[in-house]
Every structure is written in structure tokens, then in C-alpha cells.
Write a protein that holds these residues in place. Structure first.
Motif, PDB file in Angstrom:
ATOM      1  N   ALA A 109       0.828  -1.203   0.000  1.00 36.84           N
ATOM      2  CA  ALA A 109       0.000   0.000   0.000  1.00 36.84           C
ATOM      3  C   ALA A 109       0.864   1.256   0.000  1.00 36.84           C
ATOM      4  N   GLY A 110       1.986   1.188  -0.664  1.00 39.79           N
ATOM      5  CA  GLY A 110       2.861   2.353  -0.746  1.00 39.79           C
ATOM      6  C   GLY A 110       4.201   2.124  -0.097  1.00 39.79           C
ATOM      7  N   ILE A 111       4.239   1.282   0.928  1.00 41.44           N
ATOM      8  CA  ILE A 111       5.484   0.968   1.631  1.00 41.44           C
ATOM      9  C   ILE A 111       5.682  -0.540   1.599  1.00 41.44           C
ATOM     10  N   ASP A 112       6.836  -0.977   1.162  1.00 46.76           N
ATOM     11  CA  ASP A 112       7.150  -2.404   1.089  1.00 46.76           C
ATOM     12  C   ASP A 112       7.806  -2.821   2.406  1.00 46.76           C
ATOM     13  N   ILE A 132       7.856   2.208  -6.074  1.00 40.88           N
ATOM     14  CA  ILE A 132       7.523   3.136  -7.165  1.00 40.88           C
ATOM     15  C   ILE A 132       6.712   4.304  -6.621  1.00 40.88           C
ATOM     16  N   THR A 133       5.804   4.003  -5.705  1.00 46.93           N
ATOM     17  CA  THR A 133       4.967   5.053  -5.113  1.00 46.93           C
ATOM     18  C   THR A 133       5.815   6.039  -4.326  1.00 46.93           C
ATOM     19  N   GLN A 134       6.789   5.528  -3.567  1.00 49.62           N
ATOM     20  CA  GLN A 134       7.682   6.420  -2.821  1.00 49.62           C
ATOM     21  C   GLN A 134       8.512   7.279  -3.772  1.00 49.62           C
ATOM     22  N   GLN A 135       9.003   6.674  -4.841  1.00 52.27           N
ATOM     23  CA  GLN A 135       9.782   7.441  -5.818  1.00 52.27           C
ATOM     24  C   GLN A 135       8.924   8.544  -6.428  1.00 52.27           C
ATOM     25  N   GLN A 170      -5.425   7.533  -2.841  1.00 49.17           N
ATOM     26  CA  GLN A 170      -6.052   8.460  -3.770  1.00 49.17           C
ATOM     27  C   GLN A 170      -6.107   7.914  -5.201  1.00 49.17           C
ATOM     28  N   TYR A 171      -5.109   7.119  -5.585  1.00 46.98           N
ATOM     29  CA  TYR A 171      -5.004   6.698  -6.981  1.00 46.98           C
ATOM     30  C   TYR A 171      -4.916   5.179  -7.106  1.00 46.98           C
ATOM     31  N   THR A 172      -5.271   4.702  -8.293  1.00 45.40           N
ATOM     32  CA  THR A 172      -5.099   3.281  -8.596  1.00 45.40           C
ATOM     33  C   THR A 172      -3.630   3.004  -8.896  1.00 45.40           C
ATOM     34  N   LYS A 173      -3.288   1.726  -8.913  1.00 48.49           N
ATOM     35  CA  LYS A 173      -1.909   1.340  -9.238  1.00 48.49           C
ATOM     36  C   LYS A 173      -1.535   1.805 -10.650  1.00 48.49           C
TER      37      LYS A 173
END
Length: 773
Positions: A109-112, A132-135, A170-173
């Protein structure tokens, strides 16, 4: 026994204390982390994005210029970013990204968590944990800084985590992947995957091959390090590792992986700088147009649009294929004719200038110095005139233009100015006369080195290409016929009749009384560009009526010469105006104002501007058709016995070498060549029913020209460009360029079917104005 039990219970009390202590510390740690997360989310450690910012992240979107056939001509930007949708991404690009950058992307969910623990235990030795989300969160909203302060790095990471979790909510993958690829900087002004795809592979992302997608994903690790232009071997190794990751994650079979790793890495480097690509002169004209439009058309809230970051879509009339054909024709012809021009200048002591003395040369050079960017910059810096001029005589390293490629050399700025004066320039504009849509616009030979636009900025004498306006006036107002004949004898308009200072007696070319005897039809007189007949025609119409007509045709007549000599093309007119005016003849007497911008949309697709064609009735359909018929005579009958000794053989050899002569056009074509005094300008205007194209060739200064008429005439300087361009245009059947006759009006009252053409062996006034079809 009791004593023994006491001894056994003591350790339990001791363990309980440690257990309680551990869980207390653990709880405090968790609470501390949560507290730190809350503080980060509240913005205590730095500004955090609002909900609105997450909905509409700032992305500095480039304004995109789009051709009529859907191709990108260029962009205006601070960052060269043009976003695309997820559906436009090839699946293998998405797979390569996930496999290489974030294997568990679809599971977290954003953090691995697993990656974070691994990174913490091994101190990053077995890979980082940035998803990828963190980047994306770091790219979009957090400060880009590096620090040795561990606490600051921890705070920065926490902010990334908080934003990453918000992005995931807020957003989809798919949206996160799309935003990430749209935001990443791939170097060379390639911000976002679409720009990168075009710059490194000259194609849209949806057309990428798997091995090309892998190159772009390889760059995501560090685009400065993994630069495919400067370090191809390093990037190829990294690309092959991407294939390994794709195989490991089940996106490739082992056979596919091995096959792709053996594929040669090919880069088609196509930079998209403001000086690069096609239609550079047109793009600069459009930039000025948009700047003015923005001033007059604010947003609903009163704020002005930003050309460089609001992501406008500007739809143009330019056809990308026709533009390429036009630029190719100009480049091919100019590169070849420049060799002959340089050869003829080898023994010219005042090269590249002719027919002027040293003082006039100095005036030209000094005038160019004062118009230069260097001079303006030093003037703004407060330098004295002496300091500025002295700097132009100091040798310095520079890169200069040549037809064989740019050259690194050392010379003074003054010498570089003279060097650039020696190059022939060209302008080409091609327009659909029925719609007004401009299909091709070539303002010069190389925008990087020659910024001056010879389509709209430049105004030059037009020579015999002006004569059709004189004949059109006579046809429209006096109902003269192409079959009407006039005497060839010498003709003088006396001083004072039209405000001219002295008697005007134009000459025909050639020698002897033969060139001034007999009669000649208007059709042959225009085909052979006979000056005495043209003088008689303008005397019948009066110069004022000719000027009135060309004003209606869209030519700026402010400050225009008013004497009868305008009949021979002494006035300065832009190529833009000439093509627009000639288009009226092809469009049955109706002038359609040239259309360049058809529509402007904002980044959401809302239409902000829609072109409305402007049309003007200028002359009758009959007069327009008869004028076109006259110009058809130029292409059909502009050669004859008079060609002997005129240099036709030289032109034929030249055109065979450069253009693959003959052009072999069998369809009706109306046109006119033009050559000005001292061969300073060469023109050709050519028309078919749905395309009018004008070409001008000459040097920046009129004192730079061919010494003789053989190479210095419009038929040699400009016509080959038109011929090569039209040959390419006709070869592309998708363009639907007409090869039909011009439509003949019903009940035509003016005779155009002349049985004879008067004195067919008579030379013309421009030495050789005939066409070689």
C-alpha cells in the motif's frame, strides 16, 4: 520443598519484568513512529501536499504543437513533458518497470515492509526499499536534497512514506505508474516517457519494442549515469539485467530473455530542443502568435495561460509529410547550388559581395554587428562602443555552420558575420487555396544558425512574379483576353503621368531590332516575360488600379511604390503575401486568409480557440480562371527557339544532377518565375487546383549574388526546389494533391483558346524566365 519452590518462582518474576520492558519499549517505539508519522502528516517537518495538490499535482506540462495529420511538430516548455495515459503504455514497459523497480508493487500500500526490513538489516547492501509510489512521492512533493544528517534523512523518508500512503489511497496502481513515468527526467530535455520515447527512439511509447522499453527502465536507476548516448555499453548491461528481472518475475520465458539479451541496442537520437526537429521557423512564428493570443485571452479567473507549463494543445494546418518534403527539397537544392556559388566566388576579391566598394561592405558588416545578440548584450552590460567593437575583432572558439556539418573553429565575431553572409538562403510556403490551410513553411536553411524567417519576416523584390497581378487587373477590369495582341516595339511612359520622376522605357532582353518588332499575344508575353508588353498593359490599367487589386489580394501596400515600374516587380513583398495572393487565382477569385492555427485546447481538452476562416471576394471567377490560364501558358509555352544560347543546357545538366530532371509533370500547372536586378533574388510560384507553393532563393544581403544569369535566375535558383517538393508530394497519394485541370467557369465570355501565339521566337526581358518541365 517450599524453599525449592521459591527458587523456581524467582526467574518467572525476572522474565516477566523483561517481557514487560520489551513490550513497553516496543509499544513506545510504535507510538513514537506513529507520532512521527502524524507530525510529518501535519507538516511539522516541512510542507506537505494538500488534498487538492494530490488531485492536481504540479507537472509543468509542455505546450504541444500538433500537425494536421496528428504528428507532434514541436513543444514549448521549461520542462519537456507531455503526459500520456496508461492505455498508451505498452504492457512490456509496465512489466519491466515493476519487475526492476518494485517487484511487490501490486501487493503493498505504498510501503514495502519486507523490503524495508531487508534494507534495515543489511544496511542497503541487498537493495533499497523505495517503492515506485515512494519514488513518485519524492518526485512530486518533497524537497530534492541530499544530506549527511541521519535525522534529516529519516524525516525525509517519513515524509515520503506519508505521501506514498496518501497516493495509494487516492489513486489506482495504474495511475501511479502513469504519473511516475510521466514525471521522470530521462535527460536531454526528455521529461516523461513520451518525450523519452521520441527523443531516444523517434517513436511514440505504444510503438516501443521490448528491448527499447528495457533501455528506458534501465535509465530509471540513475539517468545521468545510465545515459544511452554517452555510455551505451553500461546501459546495455543494465538493460540486460532488466530482462533478468522480467524473467525472474515471470514476464519472460528463458528463451525470450536470452534472445532479447542478444539484441543489439539501437538508439535513434532525435533531440527536441527549440532549434531541433522539423518546422522550426513555423514553430517560432507560432510561439509569437501564442504569446500574443495569451495576452488577449486570459483564463476564466483572470490569470494568464503559461505557454511553457500549462500543457496547451495547439493544432496546426501543417502536414508533417509535406513539411518534411519541403525541408528536404530546400536542403538538397541549397547544399548543391551553394557549391557552385562558392566556386564562382573563389576569384572574387570582395567575396561574398559583388558590385559594391569597401566602404559599403563595411557599412553592411557594421550594421549586422549592431543588430547582433552579442552587441545588444554588451550594451545592456554598460560596455562602451569602443569596447564592444573591439570584442568583435578578438579571435574566439566557436562552432559554425557548414553544409557538411557544424565546424569547430577559431575566428573573430566580425569574420564570422562575413562568413555567414556568403550562404544562400531560401523560403518556401505551400497552401491549400480552397481552405487557406498552410501545409508547409520553410523559413530558412538552418534555424540554429539563421534565425531570420524568409516566409513572413523577409520582404524582397519579386521580379516577374508580379506581372500576373498586372495582367489580372487588365482581365478583371478591361476584359482583356490572353489572345489579345500588343506591339513589341519600344514603349515610353512619360515623366509625370503617374508621378514618376522621369520617362520610363523598359527594355526587352536580347539585341537587335528583332526583339522590338511585331506583335505578341498576352499569353506568350507573360510566358516569355516581355517587358514592353507588360508596360503597355499597366499603362492601360494604371498603376493605381494594380495596387488596389493587390491590396485586396492581401499584400501590404503601405509605402508601396506608385510608379509603373512596379509592373516589373520592383516592390518588396513577403513570400507569405505572394502565396496568399496567388491562391486567390486558384480559388476562383475568392481570397481565403492563410490558416496556421486551427484549434487550441487546454490540458483537459477544453477548446479555447477555434479558427473561423476569413474569405474575401476579390475578382470574378472568370477573371481568376483567365489569369490562371495565362500562367498555364508559362509552363507550357515558356520555352522555344529563344532557348538557344540562354544557358538552358546548363540548367538541364544541373537539374539532372540535383533533382533527377525531368520532373515529368503531365498535369496542368500554372506558374511564374522571377529574377531581380543583379540576380539578387530568384522566385518561382507554382499552382495546381488545391495547392499553391511559392519559393524564394537569395542571400541575406542583395550585394551577395551570382555574377551571371545562368545560375542567378529564378528557373535555376528557385524552380528546382518546387520541382523536387512537388515530385515528393505527388508520390504520396494519401495527400490527394490534384492533378486535374483548373475548373473552367460556365459561360466563359473571355477567349482563352488562342489559335496562335504570336512571335514564338522572341526573347524575354529577364533573359531566361522559362520553365523546364
Amino acid at each position: 520443598m517450599a524453599e525449592s519452590r521459591k527458587k523456581q518462582t524467582k526467574p518467572k518474576q525476572s522474565n516477566r519484568k523483561y517481557i514487560i520492558g520489551f513490550w513497553t519499549l516496543f509499544g513506545v517505539g510504535v507510538l513514537a513512529v506513529i507520532f512521527f508519522f502524524l507530525l510529518a502528516g501535519w507538516g511539522v517537518f516541512g510542507k506537505m501536499p494538500t488534498f487538492e495538490e494530490l488531485e492536481n499535482p504540479e507537472t509543468n506540462l509542455a505546450t504541444e504543437l500538433i500537425s494536421s495529420d496528428g504528428e507532434t511538430l514541436g513543444k514549448y516548455y521549461r520542462e519537456n513533458r507531455t503526459p500520456i495515459k496508461y492505455d498508451d503504455l505498452p504492457q512490456h514497459l509496465v512489466q519491466a518497470l515493476v519487475a526492476t523497480e518494485d517487484e511487490r508493487f501490486y501487493k503493498h500500500a505504498g510501503i514495502d515492509a519486507r523490503g524495508t526490513v531487508r534494507a534495515a538489516v543489511y544496511l542497503g547492501a541487498k537493495g533499497g526499499a523505495s517503492t515506485i509510489t515512494q519514488q513518485l512521492s519524492k518526485q512530486l512533493f518533497t524537497e530534492d536534497f541530499s544530506t549527511d544528517n541521519t535525522f534529516e534523512r529519516v524525516l525525509q523518508k517519513m515524509k515520503e512514506w506519508v505521501i506514498a500512503t496518501r497516493l495509494e489511497r487516492q489513486y489506482t496502481k495504474e495511475e501511479i505508474i502513469t504519473m511516475y513515468l510521466n514525471k521522470y527526467d530521462f535527460l536531454y530535455q526528455a521529461v516523461g516517457v513520451r518525450s523519452a520515447s521520441r527523443i531516444y527512439f523517434d517513436k511514440e511509447p505504444k510503438d516501443l519494442k521490448p528491448e527499447e522499453s528495457a533501455v528506458l527502465v534501465a535509465m530509471l536507476k540513475n539517468s545521468a549515469l545510465y545515459n544511452p548516448v554517452r555510455r551505451p555499453d553500461l546501459v546495455e548491461n543494465r538493460r540486460n539485467q532488466v530482462f533478468v528481472q522480467m524473467y525472474k518475475n515471470g514476464f519472460l520465458t528463458e528463451q525470450q530473455k536470452d534472445s532479447l539479451q542478444q539484441t543489439e541496442m539501437k538508439i535513434t537520437f532525435s533531440p527536441e530542443g527549440h532549434d531541433d526537429g522539423i518546422a522550426t521557423y513555423f514553430r517560432e512564428y507560432t510561439r509569437q502568435f501564442l504569446t500574443d493570443w495569451i495576452e488577449e485571452n486570459p483564463k476564466p479567473d483572470g490569470e494568464k495561460y503559461n505557454l511553457y507549463r500549462d500543457g496547451l494543445k495547439v493544432y496546426t494546418s501543417i502536414d508533417s509529410k509535406m513539411q518534411e518534403y519541403a525541408e528536404d527539397a530546400v536542403t538538397k537544392h541549397l547544399a548543391h547550388i551553394q557549391q557552385e556559388f562558392d566556386r564562382q566566388n573563389k576569384n572574387n576579391r570582395t567575396s561574398p559581395f559583388r558590385d559594391i566598394d569597401q566602404s559599403m561592405i563595411d557599412n553592411i558588416i557594421n550594421g549586422s554587428i549592431k543588430r547582433s545578440a552579442r552587441y545588444s548584450k554588451m550594451k545592456r552590460e554598460g560596455k562602451s562602443e569602443e569596447e564592444i567593437l573591439a570584442s568583435f575583432d578578438e579571435p574566439r572558439e566557436m562552432r559554425i555552420f557548414s553544409w557538411k556539418g557544424d565546424i569547430d573553429t577559431t575566428m573573430t565575431p566580425r569574420d564570422s558575420i562575413r562568413y555567414y553572409k556568403s550562404f544562400l538562403q531560401a523560403g518556401l510556403m505551400s497552401m491549400d487555396p480552397t481552405t487557406g490551410e498552410v501545409k508547409a513553411w520553410v523559413g530558412g536553411t538552418n534555424f540554429k544558425h539563421f534565425k531570420y524567417d524568409h516566409v513572413k519576416q523577409g520582404k524582397r523584390q519579386v521580379g516577374s512574379t508580379f506581372k500576373p497581378f498586372v495582367y489580372a487587373t487588365a482581365i478583371d477590369q478591361l476584359k482583356m483576353s490572353p489572345c489579345d495582341t500588343l506591339p513589341l516595339n519600344r514603349f515610353t511612359i512619360p515623366a509625370g503621368k503617374y508621378g514618376n520622376i522621369k520617362d520610363w522605357s523598359p527594355r526587352n532582353s536580347g539585341s537587335g531590332d528583332d526583339v522590338y518588332s511585331g506583335m505578341m499575344s498576352l499569353k506568350e508575353a507573360l510566358a516569355n516575360s516581355v517587358n514592353t508588353v507588360t508596360a503597355r498593359v499597366i499603362d492601360k490599367t494604371t498603376p493605381g488600379n494594380v495596387i488596389s487589386l493587390i491590396s485586396k489580394l492581401g499584400i501590404d501596400t503601405e509605402g508601396f511604390p506608385t510608379g509603373p515600374a512596379i509592373a516589373l516587380g520592383t516592390a518588396d513583398i513577403s513570400l507569405y503575401e505572394m502565396v496568399s495572393a496567388y491562391s486567390t487565382f486558384a480559388n476562383k477569385g475568392v481570397r481565403v486568409k492563410p490558416v496556421l492555427i486551427t484549434r487550441i485546447e487546454d490540458k483537459n481538452g477544453t477548446v479555447l480557440f477555434q479558427n473561423v476562416p476569413e474569405t474575401y471576394d476579390v475578382m470574378s471567377e472568370e477573371a481568376a480562371y483567365v489569369t490562371v490560364n495565362l500562367m498555364e501558358g508559362v509552363t507550357r509555352y515558356g520555352s522555344g527557339a529563344r532557348l538557344r544560347g540562354t544557358g538552358r543546357e546548363v540548367r538541364l545538366d544541373y537539374q539532372r544532377a540535383v533533382t533527377g530532371y525531368p520532373y515529368d509533370f503531365k498535369n496542368p500547372i500554372a506558374g511564374k518565375t522571377g529574377t531581380t536586378q543583379n540576380q539578387s533574388d530568384g522566385w518561382f510560384m507554382g499552382m495546381v487546383p488545391n495547392l499553391v507553393t511559392g519559393v524564394w532563393v537569395g542571400a541575406e544581403d542583395r550585394a551577395v549574388h551570382f555574377p551571371g544569369i545562368t545560375y542567378g535566375q529564378g528557373a535555376t535558383m528557385a524552380l528546382p526546389v518546387w520541382g523536387m517538393y512537388m515530385k515528393s508530394v505527388y508520390a504520396n497519394e494519401d495527400l490527394n494533391i490534384s492533378q486535374d485541370d483548373f475548373e473552367r467557369p460556365e459561360n466563359l465570355s473571355i477567349s482563352v483558346d488562342c489559335a496562335t501565339y504570336g512571335k514564338s521566337n522572341n526573347p524575354d526581358s529577364g533573359a531566361v524566365e522559362e520553365l523546364d518541365f
